[in-house]
Each structure stands twice: as structure tokens, then as C-alpha cells.
Design a protein around this motif. Structure first.
Motif, PDB file in Angstrom:
ATOM      1  N   LEU A  27      -3.786   4.464   2.359  1.00  0.00           N
ATOM      2  CA  LEU A  27      -3.250   5.778   2.687  1.00  0.00           C
ATOM      3  C   LEU A  27      -2.152   6.101   1.679  1.00  0.00           C
ATOM      4  CD1 LEU A  27      -3.014   8.044   4.984  1.00  0.00           C
ATOM      5  CD2 LEU A  27      -1.223   6.641   5.941  1.00  0.00           C
ATOM      6  N   GLY A  28      -2.200   7.280   1.112  1.00  0.00           N
ATOM      7  CA  GLY A  28      -1.145   7.628   0.157  1.00  0.00           C
ATOM      8  C   GLY A  28      -1.333   9.020  -0.389  1.00  0.00           C
ATOM      9  N   PRO A  29      -0.280   9.593  -0.969  1.00  0.00           N
ATOM     10  CA  PRO A  29      -0.354  10.959  -1.491  1.00  0.00           C
ATOM     11  C   PRO A  29      -1.106  11.002  -2.820  1.00  0.00           C
ATOM     12  CG  PRO A  29       1.794  10.043  -1.990  1.00  0.00           C
ATOM     13  CD  PRO A  29       1.049   8.985  -1.205  1.00  0.00           C
ATOM     14  N   ASN A  30      -1.250  12.183  -3.388  1.00  0.00           N
ATOM     15  CA  ASN A  30      -1.905  12.348  -4.685  1.00  0.00           C
ATOM     16  C   ASN A  30      -1.218  11.455  -5.722  1.00  0.00           C
ATOM     17  OD1 ASN A  30      -2.184  15.830  -3.980  1.00  0.00           O
ATOM     18  ND2 ASN A  30      -3.812  14.342  -3.907  1.00  0.00           N
ATOM     19  N   VAL A 180     -14.045   0.148   3.432  1.00  0.00           N
ATOM     20  CA  VAL A 180     -12.795   0.258   2.685  1.00  0.00           C
ATOM     21  C   VAL A 180     -12.671   1.719   2.299  1.00  0.00           C
ATOM     22  CG1 VAL A 180     -11.470  -0.505   0.681  1.00  0.00           C
ATOM     23  CG2 VAL A 180     -13.066  -2.087   1.796  1.00  0.00           C
ATOM     24  N   LEU A 181     -11.630   2.375   2.777  1.00  0.00           N
ATOM     25  CA  LEU A 181     -11.547   3.803   2.521  1.00  0.00           C
ATOM     26  C   LEU A 181     -10.152   4.215   2.092  1.00  0.00           C
ATOM     27  CD1 LEU A 181     -10.426   5.688   5.342  1.00  0.00           C
ATOM     28  CD2 LEU A 181     -12.141   4.127   6.183  1.00  0.00           C
ATOM     29  N   THR A 182     -10.109   5.354   1.412  1.00  0.00           N
ATOM     30  CA  THR A 182      -8.824   5.946   1.073  1.00  0.00           C
ATOM     31  C   THR A 182      -8.731   7.278   1.791  1.00  0.00           C
ATOM     32  OG1 THR A 182      -9.439   7.428  -0.738  1.00  0.00           O
ATOM     33  CG2 THR A 182      -9.154   5.108  -1.292  1.00  0.00           C
ATOM     34  N   GLU A 188      -7.023  10.501  10.120  1.00  0.00           N
ATOM     35  CA  GLU A 188      -8.216   9.748   9.718  1.00  0.00           C
ATOM     36  C   GLU A 188      -7.917   8.248   9.689  1.00  0.00           C
ATOM     37  OE1 GLU A 188     -11.182  11.363   7.214  1.00  0.00           O
ATOM     38  OE2 GLU A 188     -10.518  10.074   5.582  1.00  0.00           O
ATOM     39  N   ALA A 189      -6.772   7.899   9.102  1.00  0.00           N
ATOM     40  CA  ALA A 189      -6.388   6.491   9.041  1.00  0.00           C
ATOM     41  C   ALA A 189      -6.212   5.932  10.449  1.00  0.00           C
ATOM     42  CB  ALA A 189      -5.104   6.335   8.230  1.00  0.00           C
ATOM     43  N   GLU A 190      -5.602   6.735  11.324  1.00  0.00           N
ATOM     44  CA  GLU A 190      -5.374   6.259  12.692  1.00  0.00           C
ATOM     45  C   GLU A 190      -6.679   6.085  13.449  1.00  0.00           C
ATOM     46  OE1 GLU A 190      -1.061   8.425  13.054  1.00  0.00           O
ATOM     47  OE2 GLU A 190      -2.337   8.460  14.821  1.00  0.00           O
ATOM     48  N   LEU A 196      -4.252  -0.999   7.435  1.00  0.00           N
ATOM     49  CA  LEU A 196      -4.138  -0.169   6.245  1.00  0.00           C
ATOM     50  C   LEU A 196      -2.887  -0.509   5.476  1.00  0.00           C
ATOM     51  CD1 LEU A 196      -2.094   2.719   6.735  1.00  0.00           C
ATOM     52  CD2 LEU A 196      -3.603   2.553   8.692  1.00  0.00           C
ATOM     53  N   VAL A 197      -2.900  -0.092   4.225  1.00  0.00           N
ATOM     54  CA  VAL A 197      -1.681  -0.160   3.439  1.00  0.00           C
ATOM     55  C   VAL A 197      -1.289   1.267   3.093  1.00  0.00           C
ATOM     56  CG1 VAL A 197      -2.017  -2.459   2.476  1.00  0.00           C
ATOM     57  CG2 VAL A 197      -2.957  -0.478   1.271  1.00  0.00           C
ATOM     58  N   VAL A 198       0.007   1.508   3.066  1.00  0.00           N
ATOM     59  CA  VAL A 198       0.519   2.797   2.613  1.00  0.00           C
ATOM     60  C   VAL A 198       0.899   2.597   1.157  1.00  0.00           C
ATOM     61  CG1 VAL A 198       2.245   4.593   2.956  1.00  0.00           C
ATOM     62  CG2 VAL A 198       1.415   3.266   4.915  1.00  0.00           C
ATOM     63  N   MET A 199       0.308   3.405   0.274  1.00  0.00           N
ATOM     64  CA  MET A 199       0.591   3.299  -1.162  1.00  0.00           C
ATOM     65  C   MET A 199       1.420   4.485  -1.615  1.00  0.00           C
ATOM     66  SD  MET A 199      -2.806   2.015  -3.163  1.00  0.00           S
ATOM     67  CE  MET A 199      -2.015   1.675  -4.733  1.00  0.00           C
ATOM     68  N   ASP A 200       2.293   4.226  -2.562  1.00  0.00           N
ATOM     69  CA  ASP A 200       3.067   5.313  -3.171  1.00  0.00           C
ATOM     70  C   ASP A 200       3.437   4.864  -4.574  1.00  0.00           C
ATOM     71  OD1 ASP A 200       4.377   7.803  -3.220  1.00  0.00           O
ATOM     72  OD2 ASP A 200       6.276   6.880  -2.699  1.00  0.00           O
ATOM     73  N   GLY A 201       3.151   5.681  -5.547  1.00  0.00           N
ATOM     74  CA  GLY A 201       3.500   5.354  -6.927  1.00  0.00           C
ATOM     75  C   GLY A 201       2.933   4.017  -7.393  1.00  0.00           C
ATOM     76  N   GLY A 202       1.689   3.718  -6.985  1.00  0.00           N
ATOM     77  CA  GLY A 202       1.030   2.501  -7.453  1.00  0.00           C
ATOM     78  C   GLY A 202       1.423   1.238  -6.713  1.00  0.00           C
TER      79      GLY A 202
END
Ligand SMILES: Nc1ncnc2c1ncn2[C@@H]1O[C@H](COP(=O)(O)OP(=O)(O)OP(=O)(O)O)[C@@H](O)[C@H]1O
Ligand SMILES: [Mg+2]
Length: 298
Positions: A27-30, A180-182, A188-190, A196-202
Motif C-alpha cells: 500500500l502506498g501513494p504514487n 500479491v497486490l498493490t 481494498e487493502a483492508e 501488508l506493508v505501507v510503502m513511501d519513497g521506496g
């Protein structure tokens, strides 16, 4: 695992372990690095550094053996516009060495599965965005994969189409397929992800089940307040201490408290009159906000 493009590091040392049969989400932003990660897992883009093992194999050595057991739904649909809906599936199946007869049978089963049976003989171009997405998902299943990679499976779909996709993905999981999804949709994640992992800036900024993440990083409830344009900014210090945490966003104020009704009553006791107030359960959006100070979808 690291992915660099020139000097730029898109995936900055993430470490994840996906268990067989689970639904695992990024899960993470653009720009968080989700697709770059998916392409590495899909064996189409090698990691710049680090260790990657899929189904006990090494993508550098066993790329084609791994790909044979993966289903891939890329972020952008790349269907063949020259072919019909059914032919898209049959042709794709043929890449895996599946016989024409088996491919045709499987194509028809999968078209039923994603509710596109009636469109089997139409070209792909006239299909709606949601139909194309479902066809791409069906195509990812032609080789009966053990793992399905879904890069933003429902972005751009209307609520009804999203629910259909969720329901189909849930069925796959029940059949033992690893998902495995993004996504950048917290709901959707819930709905779909066991972990899940929350990603931000790599980077990974948090990891756990949706419930764990919410418990760890948020209060139980959130009060959403909206003020009229005139009142905007008038609440200033009046909200200090009204909740565990007060988050002022451009369009609303969020009060984080385990008891939202109590916090809202406190707001009224302080003679503040928001134009609207809503008490809701905290979700992953709140986790993301707490971790990064930003909202997930701009
Ligand atoms: N082939 C490439 N060459 C150079 N930079 C790239 C390449 N692919 C991705 N990037 C950069 O890496 C970063 C992460 O991109 P990525 O597509 O993995 O993000 P994402 O999380 O999937 O974002 P989105 O939600 O918008 O799909 C971005 O800054 C992007 O510009
Ligand atoms: Mg992406």
C-alpha cells in the motif's frame, strides 16, 4: 531488495516475506515503488541489489520456470487490440505451451469467472475500463498460477466493478492461490490483505495485518470535522487537547480519539460549531497519515 534507475533509488532496501496462500499487499501513494517491486517479483526487471527468491527459485537463474507459475496483471492493461476477448486468453495460454483445446476450454471458464462470457467474440477496444481490467485478470490466470501479482487491480473501476473483482480475488485465495497486490486504496487493502506493508519513497514504513496496523498507529475512532470558509482557522487553539491527536488538513480537521463521541461532545463544550461532524472507525488511511503526515490519495 533495491531497485535503482541511474542515480535514483525507486526501491530502497525493502525486506518482505510472503507466505504461500496469503494475500499480501503493498500500500502506498504514487511513486512509492510499488510497481518497481512488482516487476522485480514478476521477474521482468532484476533487482539492482539484494536477494530475491520466488517459489524457492532465483529469478536470475530460473526466470522462465518462475514465470510459468506466476500470473501477472500489470498496472496498465496491455491487451492485444487486434484479437477478440477469447483470443487474447488463448494466445496468451499458448505462450505457456498449453494445447489449443485446453486453452480454449480454460479461456471460456475464465471468461465466465470474470463475467465476460457474453463478450468472448468482441474485440477488446470497445470494452469498458472495468471489462478490460477483468480480462487482464482472467489472462493472468490462464496458466493456473500459484501466485498472482496484481498491480492496482481496481484503480479506475466503479464501485460495482471493484466489488466484483474483490469477490473473484477472494475466491482465488480460497482456492489456495497466493495473491500479491498493490493498491492505494485503503479499503481494498483492508478487504483483501491478510498482511501488508505501507510503502513511501521506496521504503517500508510499516508492516502488519490491517487490524494490527490500525491498533499500532491510530486511535480506535476518528472525528472528521468540516468548518465553513468563515470559521476556517477560527478554531485555532480551541482544539488543543480535545483528542489524542489533532490533524489539520486543508479541507477538514481530524480528531484521533478512542471515544469519538466524547471528543465531539468536548468540541461542542468549547463552543465550536463545525458545519459537519462525523465519527468513524479508524482505517489504514489514518495509519498512513500518522506515519507520513500525508494523505494516501491526493
Ligand atoms: N524505468 C524507470 N526509469 C526511471 N525511473 C523509474 C522507472 N520506473 C519507475 N521509476 C521511478 O521510480 C519511482 C517509483 O515508481 P513506481 O512505478 O514503482 O511507483 P508506484 O508506487 O507504482 O507508483 P504509482 O502508484 O503511481 O503506480 C518513481 O519515482 C518513478 O518515476
Ligand atoms: Mg505503480
Amino acid at each position: 531488495m533495491i531497485k535503482r534507475f541511474g542515480d535514483f533509488t525507486a526501491v530502497d532496501g525493502i525486506d518482505v516475506d510472503v507466505q504461500a496462500g496469503e494475500a499480501f499487499g503493498f500500500l502506498g501513494p504514487n511513486g512509492a515503488g510499488k510497481s518497481s517491486t512488482m516487476r522485480m517479483i514478476g521477474c521482468v526487471s532484476p533487482p539492482t541489489d539484494g536477494v530475491l527468491e520466488i517459489l524457492g527459485m532465483d529469478p536470475r537463474r530460473d526466470g522462465s520456470a518462475i514465470r510459468a507459475r506466476l500470473g501477472v496483471c500489470p498496472q496498465l492493461d496491455n491487451l492485444d487490440a487486434e484479437l477478440t476477448v477469447r483470443e487474447n486468453l488463448v494466445t496468451y495460454a499458448r505462450f505457456f505451451g498449453i494445447s489449443r483445446a485446453t486453452a480454449r476450454r480454460r479461456a471460456d471458464e475464465l471468461l465466465d469467472f470474470v463475467q465476460l462470457g457474453e463478450r468472448a467474440d468482441s474485440k477488446t477496444e470497445p470494452l469498458s475500463g472495468g471489462m478490460k481490467r477483468r480480462l487482464t485478470i482472467a489472462r493472468a490466470l490462464v496458466n493456473e498460477p500459484d501466485i498472482v501479482l496484481l498491480d492496482e487491480p481496481t484503480t479506475g473501476l466503479d464501485p460495482q466493478a471493484r466489488h466484483l473483482v474483490w469477490e473473484r480475488l477472494f475466491r482465488l485465495k480460497q482456492q489456495g492461490v497466493t495473491l500479491v497486490l498493490t493498491t492505494h486504496y485503503m479499503d481494498e487493502a483492508e478487504q483483501l490483505c491478510d498482511r501488508l506493508v505501507v510503502m513511501d519513497g521506496g521504503k517500508i514504513v510499516a508492516e502488519g495485518s490491517p487490524r494490527e496496523l490500525i491498533e499500532r498507529h491510530s486511535t480506535r475512532e476518528v472525528v472528521e470535522l468540516r468548518f465553513t470558509a468563515e470559521d476556517q482557522g477560527m478554531y485555532g487553539e480551541k482544539l488543543d487537547g480535545v483528542a489524542d491527536r489533532v490533524e489539520v488538513l486543508p479541507d477538514r480537521v481530524l480528531l484521533y480519539a478512542d471515544d469519538g463521541d466524547y471528543a465531539l461532545a468536548e468540541v461542542h463544550r468549547r463552543s465550536l460549531s463545525p458545519a459537519s461532524a462525523l465519527v468513524r472507525r479508524a482505517g489504514l488511511e489514518d495509519v498512513f497519515l500518522q506515519l507520513t503526515g500525508r494523505t494516501l490519495v491526493d
